[in-house]
Design an enzyme around this catalytic site. Structure first.
Site, mmCIF file in Angstrom:
data_model
loop_
_atom_site.group_PDB
_atom_site.id
_atom_site.type_symbol
_atom_site.label_atom_id
_atom_site.label_comp_id
_atom_site.label_asym_id
_atom_site.label_seq_id
_atom_site.Cartn_x
_atom_site.Cartn_y
_atom_site.Cartn_z
ATOM 1 N N ASN A 1 0.762 -1.338 -0.052
ATOM 2 C CA ASN A 1 -0.116 0.112 0.070
ATOM 3 C C ASN A 1 0.653 1.725 0.258
ATOM 4 O O ASN A 1 0.025 2.178 -0.637
ATOM 5 C CB ASN A 1 -1.047 0.343 1.286
ATOM 6 C CG ASN A 1 -1.382 1.008 1.281
ATOM 7 O OD1 ASN A 1 -2.564 1.700 1.067
ATOM 8 N ND2 ASN A 1 -1.000 1.914 2.247
ATOM 9 N N GLY B 1 1.437 16.100 -14.135
ATOM 10 C CA GLY B 1 1.251 16.814 -13.388
ATOM 11 C C GLY B 1 2.319 15.164 -12.249
ATOM 12 O O GLY B 1 2.640 15.522 -11.140
ATOM 13 N N TYR C 1 4.757 9.248 -11.328
ATOM 14 C CA TYR C 1 3.454 8.615 -10.220
ATOM 15 C C TYR C 1 2.564 7.339 -11.067
ATOM 16 O O TYR C 1 2.635 6.611 -10.686
ATOM 17 C CB TYR C 1 2.552 9.188 -8.817
ATOM 18 C CG TYR C 1 1.546 8.661 -8.486
ATOM 19 C CD1 TYR C 1 2.034 8.215 -7.250
ATOM 20 C CD2 TYR C 1 0.099 8.713 -8.599
ATOM 21 C CE1 TYR C 1 1.182 8.527 -6.536
ATOM 22 C CE2 TYR C 1 -1.021 7.847 -7.415
ATOM 23 C CZ TYR C 1 -0.346 7.489 -6.689
ATOM 24 O OH TYR C 1 -1.498 7.557 -5.789
ATOM 25 N N LYS D 1 2.326 3.179 -10.804
ATOM 26 C CA LYS D 1 1.352 2.079 -10.723
ATOM 27 C C LYS D 1 0.743 1.102 -11.890
ATOM 28 O O LYS D 1 0.154 0.863 -11.133
ATOM 29 C CB LYS D 1 -0.069 3.751 -10.285
ATOM 30 C CG LYS D 1 0.695 4.222 -8.420
ATOM 31 C CD LYS D 1 0.214 3.420 -8.167
ATOM 32 C CE LYS D 1 0.611 3.907 -6.689
ATOM 33 N NZ LYS D 1 0.328 3.335 -4.853
HETATM 34 N N1 CAA Z 1 -7.511 17.841 -12.215
HETATM 35 C C1 CAA Z 1 -8.075 19.155 -12.818
HETATM 36 N N2 CAA Z 1 -7.460 19.442 -13.411
HETATM 37 C C2 CAA Z 1 -6.057 19.333 -13.037
HETATM 38 C C3 CAA Z 1 -5.573 18.872 -12.230
HETATM 39 C C4 CAA Z 1 -6.631 17.432 -11.871
HETATM 40 N N3 CAA Z 1 -6.150 16.975 -11.341
HETATM 41 N N4 CAA Z 1 -4.234 18.677 -11.772
HETATM 42 C C5 CAA Z 1 -4.418 20.273 -12.506
HETATM 43 N N5 CAA Z 1 -5.609 20.964 -12.757
HETATM 44 C C6 CAA Z 1 -5.919 21.942 -13.390
HETATM 45 C C7 CAA Z 1 -5.067 23.043 -12.442
HETATM 46 O O1 CAA Z 1 -6.490 23.799 -11.952
HETATM 47 C C8 CAA Z 1 -5.123 23.832 -13.479
HETATM 48 O O2 CAA Z 1 -5.846 24.828 -14.475
HETATM 49 P P1 CAA Z 1 -6.154 26.172 -14.633
HETATM 50 O O3 CAA Z 1 -4.796 26.713 -15.508
HETATM 51 O O4 CAA Z 1 -7.567 26.284 -15.049
HETATM 52 O O5 CAA Z 1 -6.488 26.789 -13.673
HETATM 53 C C9 CAA Z 1 -3.577 23.478 -14.443
HETATM 54 O O6 CAA Z 1 -4.088 22.658 -14.105
HETATM 55 C C10 CAA Z 1 -2.843 23.714 -13.996
HETATM 56 O O7 CAA Z 1 -3.071 23.744 -12.494
HETATM 57 P P2 CAA Z 1 -1.316 24.478 -11.692
HETATM 58 O O8 CAA Z 1 -1.962 26.181 -12.248
HETATM 59 O O9 CAA Z 1 -2.037 24.432 -10.366
HETATM 60 O O10 CAA Z 1 -0.412 24.383 -12.005
HETATM 61 P P3 CAA Z 1 1.244 23.914 -10.862
HETATM 62 O O11 CAA Z 1 2.453 23.525 -12.468
HETATM 63 O O12 CAA Z 1 0.749 24.823 -10.407
HETATM 64 O O13 CAA Z 1 0.895 22.435 -10.897
HETATM 65 C C11 CAA Z 1 0.178 20.638 -10.542
HETATM 66 C C12 CAA Z 1 0.507 21.193 -11.826
HETATM 67 C C13 CAA Z 1 1.591 20.149 -9.930
HETATM 68 C C14 CAA Z 1 -0.107 19.462 -11.747
HETATM 69 C C15 CAA Z 1 -0.844 20.732 -9.827
HETATM 70 O O14 CAA Z 1 -2.090 21.306 -10.001
HETATM 71 C C16 CAA Z 1 -1.533 19.211 -8.436
HETATM 72 O O15 CAA Z 1 -1.025 19.483 -8.036
HETATM 73 N N6 CAA Z 1 -2.200 18.856 -9.682
HETATM 74 C C17 CAA Z 1 -2.692 17.763 -8.949
HETATM 75 C C18 CAA Z 1 -2.671 16.655 -9.465
HETATM 76 C C19 CAA Z 1 -3.304 15.259 -8.697
HETATM 77 O O16 CAA Z 1 -4.365 14.612 -9.545
HETATM 78 N N7 CAA Z 1 -2.730 14.703 -8.241
HETATM 79 C C20 CAA Z 1 -3.312 13.537 -7.552
HETATM 80 C C21 CAA Z 1 -3.072 13.352 -6.087
HETATM 81 S S1 CAA Z 1 -3.385 12.001 -5.581
HETATM 82 C C22 CAA Z 1 -2.568 10.497 -5.430
HETATM 83 O O17 CAA Z 1 -2.233 10.701 -6.554
HETATM 84 C C23 CAA Z 1 -3.775 9.170 -5.065
HETATM 85 C C24 CAA Z 1 -4.226 8.768 -6.259
HETATM 86 O O18 CAA Z 1 -3.395 7.854 -6.704
HETATM 87 C C25 CAA Z 1 -5.451 9.788 -6.858
#
Ligand code: CAA
Length: 239
Positions: A81, A142, A146, A150
């Site tokens: 996990n 992003g 990962y 996965k």
């Molecule tokens: N779903 C929808 N939209 C997303 C997204 C997502 N998962 N990730 C990023 N976006 C969008 C943002 O909302 C943003 O849109 P706008 O310009 O319209 O506002 C655009 O993409 C760019 O994002 P940022 O402004 O945040 O850009 P950044 O360079 O500062 O960061 C990022 C980019 C690192 C990808 C950040 O957005 C982030 O951390 N996103 C989340 C990614 C994600 O989903 N991670 C999952 C973590 S949980 C996990 O991993 C557990 C699992 O197994 C599900």
């Protein structure tokens, strides 16, 4: 009584899995890598022993599993996990961001499974459950690191399932969607709101909802289910 080992078992999905196994009558040990405070709290609240080492380190896995087996007996159920994120757009991703995630999320699965698989095979029983992710199925911006790790877990699951089948060792993957854990709560709030809007059931999942899926896969009755990927994501992505 069977023995279960859950990596990354002191918080989030892992903690829910560990306590569900305990409640179902398993002897349980958990592993964790970093957060001593959370581990101490978990051990005190649940009575489940927590063992500290990094699953990215093969020798530490060998030592840690040997200690658990000396304390509790051979591991019958392994739940891989533990996982980390280093979310960043690929053009800004460093080699350290890549390696850290692949070392824990994918190499860690090898390092742990390698300690227990031969024993399961020789005892003619074993259950291995790999906690993959929706983002290994669909990819996620992003998360090139990962998502790759996965998806790798799913391939590993399918290959090892074929090797274990004759020995009543099943190997399955679960792909959780977005679950209300520290990992998901670390996603910027505005992004998290966007993600929740993509989930047809209209909410994040609960860790206990993943734990229930694990309980099914590790049961004696699930012996015909191997090499599968169980998708638990609130309808966000259909495979
Ligand atoms: N779903 C929808 N939209 C997303 C997204 C997502 N998962 N990730 C990023 N976006 C969008 C943002 O909302 C943003 O849109 P706008 O310009 O319209 O506002 C655009 O993409 C760019 O994002 P940022 O402004 O945040 O850009 P950044 O360079 O500062 O960061 C990022 C980019 C690192 C990808 C950040 O957005 C982030 O951390 N996103 C989340 C990614 C994600 O989903 N991670 C999952 C973590 S949980 C996990 O991993 C557990 C699992 O197994 C599900």
């Amino acid at each position: 009584m069977k023995t279960g080992l859950v990596t990354g078992g002191t918080r989030g999905i892992g903690a829910a899995i560990a306590t569900a196994l305990r409640d179902a009558g398993y002897r349980v040990a958990v592993n964790y890598a970093g957060n001593d405070e959370a581990a101490a709290r978990f051990a005190e609240e649940t009575g489940i022993a927590a063992y500290k080492w990094s699953i990215a380190d093969y020798d530490a896995c060998a030592e840690g599993v040997a200690k658990i087996e000396a304390d509790l007996g051979p591991v019958d159920v392994l739940v891989n996990n533990a996982g980390i994120t280093r979310d960043v757009m690929f053009h800004k991703m460093t080699v350290e961001d890549w390696r850290a995630v692949v070392d824990v999320n994918l190499n860690g699965v090898f390092n742990m499974t390698h300690q227990v698989f031969a024993g399961m095979r020789s005892r003619r029983f074993g259950r291995i459950v790999n906690i993959s992710s929706i983002n290994g199925q669909k990819g996620q911006m992003g998360q090139a690191n990962y998502s790759a790790a996965k998806a790798g877990e799913i391939g590993f699951t399918k290959a090892l399932a074929q090797e274990g089948a004759r020995f009543n060792v099943t190997v399955n993957a679960i792909c959780p969607g977005y679950i209300a854990t520290d990992m998901v709560m670390a996603v910027p709030e505005a992004v998290r709101e966007k993600i929740i809007a993509q989930i047809p059931v209209g909410r994040l999942g609960e860790a206990s909802e993943i734990a229930r899926s694990v309980l099914f896969l590790v049961s004696d009755e699930a012996g015909f289910m191997t090499g599968s990927t169980l998708t638990v994501n609130g309808g966000q992505y259909f495979v």
